[in-house]
Write a protein that holds these residues in place. Structure first.
Motif, PDB file in Angstrom:
ATOM      1  N   GLU A 110     -12.342  37.857  64.892  1.00 25.24           N
ATOM      2  CA  GLU A 110     -12.875  38.355  63.622  1.00 25.24           C
ATOM      3  C   GLU A 110     -13.709  39.613  63.862  1.00 25.24           C
ATOM      4  OE1 GLU A 110     -15.471  36.705  59.805  1.00 25.24           O
ATOM      5  OE2 GLU A 110     -15.690  35.786  61.788  1.00 25.24           O
ATOM      6  N   ASN A 111     -13.554  40.581  62.942  1.00 25.35           N
ATOM      7  CA  ASN A 111     -14.400  41.770  62.970  1.00 25.35           C
ATOM      8  C   ASN A 111     -14.762  42.143  61.537  1.00 25.35           C
ATOM      9  OD1 ASN A 111     -15.715  44.178  63.301  1.00 25.35           O
ATOM     10  ND2 ASN A 111     -14.052  45.222  64.374  1.00 25.35           N
ATOM     11  N   PRO A 112     -15.891  41.659  61.034  1.00 30.64           N
ATOM     12  CA  PRO A 112     -16.269  41.932  59.643  1.00 30.64           C
ATOM     13  C   PRO A 112     -16.598  43.400  59.383  1.00 30.64           C
ATOM     14  CG  PRO A 112     -18.060  40.856  60.807  1.00 30.64           C
ATOM     15  CD  PRO A 112     -16.885  40.813  61.734  1.00 30.64           C
ATOM     16  N   ASP A 113     -16.770  44.193  60.436  1.00 26.55           N
ATOM     17  CA  ASP A 113     -17.111  45.602  60.269  1.00 26.55           C
ATOM     18  C   ASP A 113     -15.910  46.530  60.405  1.00 26.55           C
ATOM     19  OD1 ASP A 113     -19.881  45.064  59.954  1.00 26.55           O
ATOM     20  OD2 ASP A 113     -20.051  44.820  62.134  1.00 26.55           O
ATOM     21  N   LEU A 114     -14.705  45.991  60.591  1.00 27.48           N
ATOM     22  CA  LEU A 114     -13.522  46.830  60.767  1.00 27.48           C
ATOM     23  C   LEU A 114     -13.250  47.644  59.511  1.00 27.48           C
ATOM     24  CD1 LEU A 114     -11.096  47.495  62.661  1.00 27.48           C
ATOM     25  CD2 LEU A 114      -9.826  45.720  61.429  1.00 27.48           C
TER      26      LEU A 114
END
Length: 1001
Positions: free
Chosen positions: A675-679
């Protein structure tokens, strides 16, 4: 008897004059005859040729007529004071007072400044003279001829800054890069292609269109032009407009060609006798008989390659009446590749109708296109390698007719290439359908509301069968795969255009909303093996008999649905036809990216100054047009992502299989993406300064553009991370910045123009410099990314390219070759400067060049003499490097008992154990100059009622090339993360001869 009055009193006594009904028409007849009259005549162009379809109307009235095929017209007027307006696309409208004339012939002259140069921009059109951004328009008559499998090939060599490379493979789309690379992604090829818009439908597949149905292609280059498309426009935008009938016209056209293609160049390898002599000359024991030498002289390239025959037919009908535009077309293409069992077949149907109501204030339209494609292919990687490496001393067949194989032989290309091509089949059937509906309302003068909805459905069926004799599936009883996937793309656009001119001011406003939903990978795929015989191929998979569950596998392609919601606005302002300004803003919200970066803003601003209209330019005679442009904008790249790009997902990791769990067979399930919520998307900010000019009454025109294109938030989708911090070993994150700086020049001149002969010439060239600025963030430190694992004997872990700050994408990092020592062995330089005659270490590699070209150019010429036309295109690149890993792998003297060698290797010492190492010895110049196409045609205009024109032509493609490159062809793929590499994977380039005709009725 009652009196009849013929004075004005009769109007007062009308009720008393009912008995005069027969007299009244007689009394009024002279007045009616004086008021109404019929005007007839002929409309011609500047060459006195008839102009059909010219709209003739009474100014400030409702009477309208159109000229016939011979240019004649007839219209009723209400009196001598009426003014007739003659208008036709591409000409200057003319107004004529009727007076007492009943016969009126009119000549319309072309308008080269305004009507001819209308270009399509996002959600509208604009005159060329009013454009503030960098836009190149290519008309149908300028398109490249030849056997084309995708419309992108129409532009090759025609647009400054647009680099298009293609091989001879009929099933491979060309690589298209505009103004240099702007991504380091590897998934989905990095998606470096521009964003396509077809007749206003964003994201439509260009495979839906036949080249014959395209009227114009507009290439939007800088962000001030492209940012209206937001997150999808960082690589540029290509807008395609299909053909429509002109007002009042109906046209039936037919075009067809037949083409013959042959391989333009082959790799010169040894024959069987030459290989035997080479081994004997080097005191090497003879090849083993009969497994490696049965006395044959087999030319494997001749067996795999063939003469290709292709054909194309296009039939279209278009019409335009007073309130209706309509048309339909059908296109059939069959393109046989020059490698056996490779081909492409495509059938395209297209139909449209637009109907206007309420005095043209309401427009309803529908457009339907269906494209059905069948691709046949072979295992190219193995076959292309095998036809070069496989021993020429053995025949293709055993005495019993089976393919001769030696599965114990090592070396490169150990499998019979003819068997590979005939015993392994890959078939892809692709069916695409696009339906687009349009509602357009003219609410007020200048205010237009548009609602557009489209749905695109692409169904792909894949099947492959490696039969029981296949060297790729030995003793497996045949391996079959079937897969079916459906992708859908739904787009809704609602926008308003408002155009207003008041005094010397002109204002154009745009505001709109867009919603898009993409659903991909809706389907499944399965692979199985072990069939009773090969009769059914990949059909009826239930007849397979796998011996274990491991022999039955399913595709790992999860369904993905993503959505994009956008709002956009644009203001265009013009004052006194001298000062131009444009600002726009788009807000995109995407479900693809992290929850912290779902929305992005893409602003632009541009200014233009038409110096030609300034007072200080009025008395000069040199310039006929002069305009300065400057703009800045931001656009994004979100193409090629699925809905799960930024979230944690579980699945079957690559290389994993099933396992036995308490007697139950289960899949291995683990995290496959972190997961990468800042992508967020990659953002490209472009500054563009341009100059447009015309000299000598526009006999010489051109444009010059300088740009700086900075891409930030570069996405690395295989960033290695620690398994102690993350659940999966790679991570998708924004990590860096990249810059492209360049200059583009486009020139057009008419050196000769007489009544019988015209010569038009256009030249474009561009220079681009790419640089990786940074690859690190506050969280991740990435000094470099190694790419291009090419393999080869003893080199399986080596990388041949590097991505690092301070260098361009496609930078080669190789061993440095120092020549031969006294024993004839290749030597290389180590990192400490010393010389070694053994294979160096990877730490001894150094940067030695780039695959990015320094100059791209194209030069087109057209000659017209009466009914004859001749045109040719010369194009090329300069300053790029190509790694010829194919030649390196072939250059292995010691392995000549296992594989063939090129004639080049005869100059090597047989004891050279390092000759094959991939080093800068095989880094070659990729520069070339190619006569890309030349066409000679003759157009017959019989001036009959039924035939407008008939053209016959002969054309050739790739007639010759000037290059120092030793491979098959220097036009190597320059897209993706590893450009400029030739590694046994290049489908041969072809030389094509075409005979064609086109007719319009």
């Amino acid at each position: 008897m009652k009196k009849c009055y013929s004075t004005p009193l009769l109007w007062l006594q009308f009720n008393r004059l009912r008995s005069c009904k027969l007299v009244l028409p007689l009394l009024l007849a002279p007045a009616v005859a004086l008021a109404q009259q019929t005007v007839k005549g002929t409309v011609t162009d500047e060459k006195n040729a008839a102009l059909p379809g010219v709209m003739v109307r009474v100014k400030d009235g409702s009477t309208v007529a159109t000229s016939d095929t011979d240019g004649s017209y007839s219209i009723k007027t209400s009196g001598p004071a009426d003014i007739l307006v003659f208008s036709f696309v591409g000409t200057v409208s003319k107004e004529v007072v009727v007076g007492t004339q009943t016969s009126l012939n009119v000549t319309l002259l072309p308008d080269a400044q305004k009507l001819k140069d209308v270009v399509v921009i996002g959600y509208g059109t604009a005159s060329r003279q009013d454009i503030t951004g960098s836009v190149t328009s290519i008309k149908a008559e300028e398109f490249n001829p030849g056997v084309l499998t995708t419309p992108a090939e129409l532009l090759q060599g025609k647009v400054a800054g647009l680099n298009i490379t293609k091989s001879g493979d009929p099933n491979q789309r060309p690589s298209v890069v505009l103004r240099g690379p702007s991504t380091i992604r590897t998934v989905n090829g990095g998606v470096t292609e521009p964003f396509y818009v077809i007749d206003g439908v964003p994201g439509a597949s260009i495979d839906l269109l036949a080249p014959d149905d395209i009227a114009t292609i507009d290439v939007l280059k800088d962000a001030s032009s492209t940012a209206i498309y937001g997150t999808r426009a960082a690589n540029g935008v290509i807008i395609i407009t299909t053909k429509r009938a002109k007002a009042g016209q109906s046209r039936l056209t037919y075009s067809a060609y037949g083409a013959v293609a042959k391989v333009s160049k082959k790799i010169d390898v040894l024959s069987g006798d030459e290989l035997r002599q080479y081994l004997a000359d080097n005191n090497t024991r003879p090849l083993a008989t009969p497994t490696d030498d049965d006395g044959s002289n087999t030319n494997w390239q001749d067996l795999i390659e063939r003469t290709s025959y292709s054909t194309n037919h296009n039939l279209s009908f278009t019409g335009s009446a007073t309130a209706t535009d309509y048309g339909a077309s059908v296109n059939y293409l069959k393109n046989n590749g020059v490698l056996i069992n490779t081909s492409l077949k495509r059938l395209i149907y297209r139909g449209f109708i637009n109907q206007r109501f309420f005095n043209n204030r309401l427009k309803l339209g529908i457009n339907i296109i269906n494209s059905s494609t069948t691709q046949n292919d072979i295992p190219q990687g193995s076959t292309l390698q095998g036809m070069l490496f496989y021993l020429p001393t053995v025949s293709p067949f055993n005495p019993d007719g089976t393919y001769k194989e030696n599965f114990t032989r090592t070396g490169s290309g150990p499998l019979n290439p003819l068997s590979l091509a005939n015993n392994n089949r890959y078939v892809t059937k692709d069916n695409k359908t696009l339906v687009n509906g349009l509602v357009q309302v003219d609410v007020l003068t200048g205010l237009k509301l548009t609602l557009s909805g489209s749905t695109q459905r692409a169904q792909t069926n894949l099947s492959s069968y490696l039969n029981s004799q296949s060297g790729l599936a030995v003793n497996l009883g045949g391996v079959a795969r079937r897969a079916e996937y459906v992708n859908t793309n739904d787009v809704l656009e609602a926008y308003a255009n408002y155009d207003r001119a008041f005094g010397q001011h002109s204002l154009q406003l745009l505001a709109g909303y867009s919603y898009q939903q993409d659903r991909t990978n809706d389907g499944f795929g399965i692979t199985t093996q072990n069939f009773a015989n090969d009769a059914l191929g990949s059909n009826n998979l239930y007849l397979s008999n796998p011996s274990s569950l491991a022999q039955l596998s399913f595709d790992n392609n999860p369904i993905s649905t993503l959505r994009l919601a956008s709002q956009y606005a644009r203001v265009q302002y013009q004052y006194a036809d001298r000062y131009l300004a444009q600002v726009s803003l788009r807000r995109d919200g995407s479900s693809v990216f992290g929850v912290n970066n779902r929305y992005g803003y893409f602003p632009t601003a541009a200014l233009g100054w038409r110096l030609i209209n300034e007072n200080f330019m009025r008395n000069q005679q040199l310039f006929s047009d002069l305009k300065l442009r400057a703009g800045y904008g931001v656009s994004g790249n979100s193409q090629g992502f699925d809905a799960f790009s930024a979230i944690l997902i579980y699945g079957t990791p690559p290389g994993s299989s099933k396992y036995l769990n308490n007697g139950v067979i289960a899949n291995v399930v683990n995290a496959v993406r972190n997961e990468n919520p800042d992508l967020k998307w990659e953002s490209t900010a472009t500054t563009n300064v341009g100059l447009d000019f015309g000299l000598f009454q526009n006999r010489f025109t051109g444009s010059v553009d300088y740009y700086v294109k900075k891409t930030s938030d570069l996405i690395d989708d295989v960033l290695p991370v620690s398994s102690t911090e993350f659940q999966y070993t790679t991570y998708t994150a924004n990590v860096g910045r990249m810059t492209n700086r360049g200059i583009e020049v486009a020139l057009s001149v008419v050196p000769v123009q007489t009544t019988a002969f015209t010569w038009r010439s256009s030249l474009n060239f561009s220079h681009n410099k790419n640089n990786i600025d940074n690859l690190s963030t506050d969280r991740f430190t990435i000094p470099y990314i190694q790419t291009a694992q090419l393999g080869g004997k003893g080199q399986s872990g080596n990388y041949s390219q590097i991505v690092q700050p301070g260098s361009p994408l496609g930078t080669f990092k190789l061993w440095h070759y120092l020549g031969k020592n006294e024993q004839g062995v290749s030597t290389y330089q180590k990192a400490d400067g010393s010389v070694t005659a053994t294979q160096p270490l990877t730490t001894d590699m150094r940067e030695v060049g780039s695959a990015q070209p320094k100059l791209i150019y194209g030069w087109a010429n057209t000659f017209n003499y009466k009914g004859f036309d001749l045109n040719f295109l010369v194009r090329g690149v300069q300053g790029n490097k190509i790694l010829n890993a194919t030649l390196a792998g072939l250059n292995n003297p010691a392995d000549a008992r296992l594989q063939n060698i090129p004639r080049f290797t005869q100059g090597e010492a047989f004891t050279d154990i390092n000759a094959y190492l991939i080093s800068d010895r095989f880094l070659e110049s990729g520069s070339y100059l190619r006569l890309d196409n030349a066409t000679l045609g003759y157009t017959l205009r019989p001036h009959t009622q039924y035939v407008q024109a008939l053209r016959l032509y002969v054309s050739t493609n790739n007639l010759f090339i000037i290059t120092k490159y030793r491979g098959i062809d220097p036009e190597i793929n320059i897209g993706g993360l590893t450009p400029g590499i030739d590694n046994n994977n290049f489908y041969p380039k072809t030389r094509t001869f075409t005979l064609g005709l086109s007719a319009s009725f």
